[in-house]
Design an enzyme around this catalytic site. Structure first.
Site, short mmCIF file in Angstrom:
data_model
loop_
_atom_site.label_atom_id
_atom_site.label_comp_id
_atom_site.label_asym_id
_atom_site.label_seq_id
_atom_site.Cartn_x
_atom_site.Cartn_y
_atom_site.Cartn_z
N TRP A 1 19.19 -131.17 97.81
CA TRP A 1 18.97 -131.01 99.25
C TRP A 1 17.77 -130.13 99.52
CZ3 TRP A 1 18.97 -126.99 102.83
CH2 TRP A 1 18.94 -127.40 104.17
N GLY B 1 14.63 -123.94 83.30
CA GLY B 1 15.45 -122.95 82.61
C GLY B 1 15.83 -121.79 83.48
N GLY B 2 15.45 -120.59 83.04
CA GLY B 2 15.85 -119.37 83.72
C GLY B 2 17.14 -118.80 83.15
N TRP B 3 17.51 -117.63 83.65
CA TRP B 3 18.68 -116.93 83.11
C TRP B 3 19.95 -117.75 83.23
CZ3 TRP B 3 19.57 -112.87 80.12
CH2 TRP B 3 20.86 -112.35 80.07
N GLU C 1 15.68 -118.80 78.00
CA GLU C 1 16.16 -117.42 77.87
C GLU C 1 17.47 -117.37 77.08
OE1 GLU C 1 16.12 -115.13 81.49
OE2 GLU C 1 14.36 -116.18 82.26
#
Length: 480
Positions: A73, A103-105, A146
């Site tokens: 959305w 990705g990211g935490w 990560e």
């Protein structure tokens, strides 16, 4: 920082000020569109002229190597059409590269680990990335795993990460796409995750996440992103700062011109055990209270912190670590302001590094509630480029978090350049304070026997301090 070291950094800044190759990498947390009030940040609030690269976050990764859209959305035309609005920013700044991060935490490590370990799935992933970039018109891709060999990963991740980056870069070269990687910076994490000399060959640049060195997971009030170690730190503690992280990556073989130093537009906050003990290292009993916009315990956006400072929080500087902290009652936050961001940017230049990265622009004071719009990002531009880019102004209608339509506008101030005949304050090259207004200062540059003066304004309630060639608090500048 000693005056000798500062002078070296400052001279490096003067020598390198025209270097157009420095990167200003801006991460954009797309979920900021869901924040309330003055914290709501939409694509129209981005000034792309202030960044060489802007990275939209995040998309996800699936076990079959697919790139997954996490908020259809928010991102796609059936909602707020975030991808299209974001890539349309190139109309305002054609030179700025508009990228997306995976990705990211919250994504964690396990799926990355599985995909990178399987040659067939890995190859499918590379092709899926190319297809995704073409479909949504991005200029490049940031890999934010990560972290390899941590959080559900496996030892083979270190080698497989190198292979993954190599295969992405080989395919990207065919299409002209930009490849970057966001990496854990401190030695205690990086040594577990990366074969640095090998992986550094493939990204165009590497974003060092030189922040979150400390936080409310600890039992004492510590600085989020110190530039240098404190004399009171020992052992592994001395690695938890920008300088130690940068030196580790360089010692392990990373090319200096690929390393981009991360600066946080947020602080890590704590609740003090005793409000009377409010210096660095004081005992704490948990995270700080949520801010009005970010609504997250243990962190405050710079836009929240600067408002608290205007409301009466006490600000102090840790001179050894090169960063400020602020407190009121039992609330305490260690963060970065324009002074520390300037010092870190000059540090990056003195080390011959590839630029500065900000996480994330949506918590800078982008509305100018406390003074100048985008004070942290403008500081980076002023130091790396010697000026703030000319203003851009966009007015677009975009749905806000409610059912109505809101108009949002973005403008960015620029520095003022006038000849020396109009600014007799210039008698030599370098910084000089306005004789009539301590909050105004100039950078004087000799050109063809005359001085050109770039005029700057210190942010809220700060004045120019000629002893450090920087803005400072009034109580530290006796003659103001």
């Amino acid at each position: 920082m000693s005056k000798t070291v500062f002078l070296i950094v400052f001279l490096s800044f003067v020598i390198s000020i025209t270097n157009a190759d420095r990167r200003i990498v801006c991460y954009y947390g797309s979920w900021a569109a869901y924040r309330h009030g003055l914290g709501e940040f939409v694509t129209a609030d981005i000034d792309p002229t202030l960044c060489t690269h802007i990275i939209y976050t995040f998309v996800g990764i699936s076990q079959d190597g697919s790139v997954t859209i996490l908020d259809s959305w928010l991102d796609l035309p059936n909602g707020r059409d975030g991808f299209e609005k974001f890539t349309s920013l190139r109309e305002l700044s054609p030179e700025t590269k508009l990228m997306i991060a995976i990705g990211g935490w919250n994504e964690g490590s396990q799926t990355f680990s599985e995909v990178a370990a399987d040659p067939y799935v890995r190859a499918q992933f590379v092709q899926n990335v190319i297809t995704f970039l073409k479909e949504y018109n991005f200029d490049g891709f940031d890999v934010d795993w990560e972290y390899p060999n941590q959080r559900g990963g496996q030892p083979a991740d270190k080698e497989n990460f190198v292979i993954l980056l190599k295969e992405l870069r080989e395919e990207f070269n065919k299409h002209g796409y930009v490849l970057s990687a966001a990496v854990g910076a401190a030695e205690m994490s990086a040594s577990q995750s990366y074969l640095i000399s090998e992986m550094s060959q493939y990204p165009h640049f590497i974003n060092l996440m030189t922040y979150d060195f400390h936080g409310s997971w600890e039992s004492s009030a510590e600085i989020n992103a110190p530039l240098y170690a404190s004399s009171g730190e020992f052992g592994a503690e001395t690695e938890l700062n920008v300088n130690s992280a940068v030196k580790y990556w360089l010692e392990q073989g990373a090319p200096a011109n690929k390393l981009v130093v991360g600066v946080p537009a947020y602080g890590r906050s704590f609740t003090l055990a005793n409000p009377s003990y409010n210096t660095v290292g004081s005992p704490t009993i948990g995270p700080g209270l949520p801010g009005p916009y970010t609504q997250a315990s243990g962190m405050l956006g710079y836009n929240e912190i600067c408002e608290y400072v205007k409301q009466g929080w006490t600000v102090r500087r840790d001179l050894e670590q090169g960063v400020p902290y602020a407190f009121k009652g039992n609330q305490w936050v260690g963060y970065d302001d324009t002074i520390s961001v300037e010092e870190k940017t000059k540090y990056a230049m003195s080390m011959g590094l590839g630029g500065i990265m900000m996480w994330s622009i949506d918590t800078d004071d982008f509305r100018g509630t406390c003074g100048e719009k985008y004070p942290l990002l403008n500081t980076i531009n002023r130091v790396l480029k010697g000026y703030i880019p000319s203003p851009t102004s966009t007015t677009t209608k975009e749905p806000n978090s409610g059912a109505t339509t809101a108009e949002s506008s973005t403008t960015t101030p620029s520095s003022t350049t006038t000849p020396s005949s109009l600014t007799p304050v210039c008698t030599h090259e370098g910084y000089v304070r306005d004789p009539n207004d301590c909050s105004i200062f100039y950078y004087c540059q000799e050109t063809n026997g005359k001085y050109l003066a770039n005029k700057f304004y210190c942010p809220y309630d700060l004045v120019f301090d000629p002893t450090i060639d920087n803005c400072n608090y009034k109580y530290d500048v006796p003659d103001c």
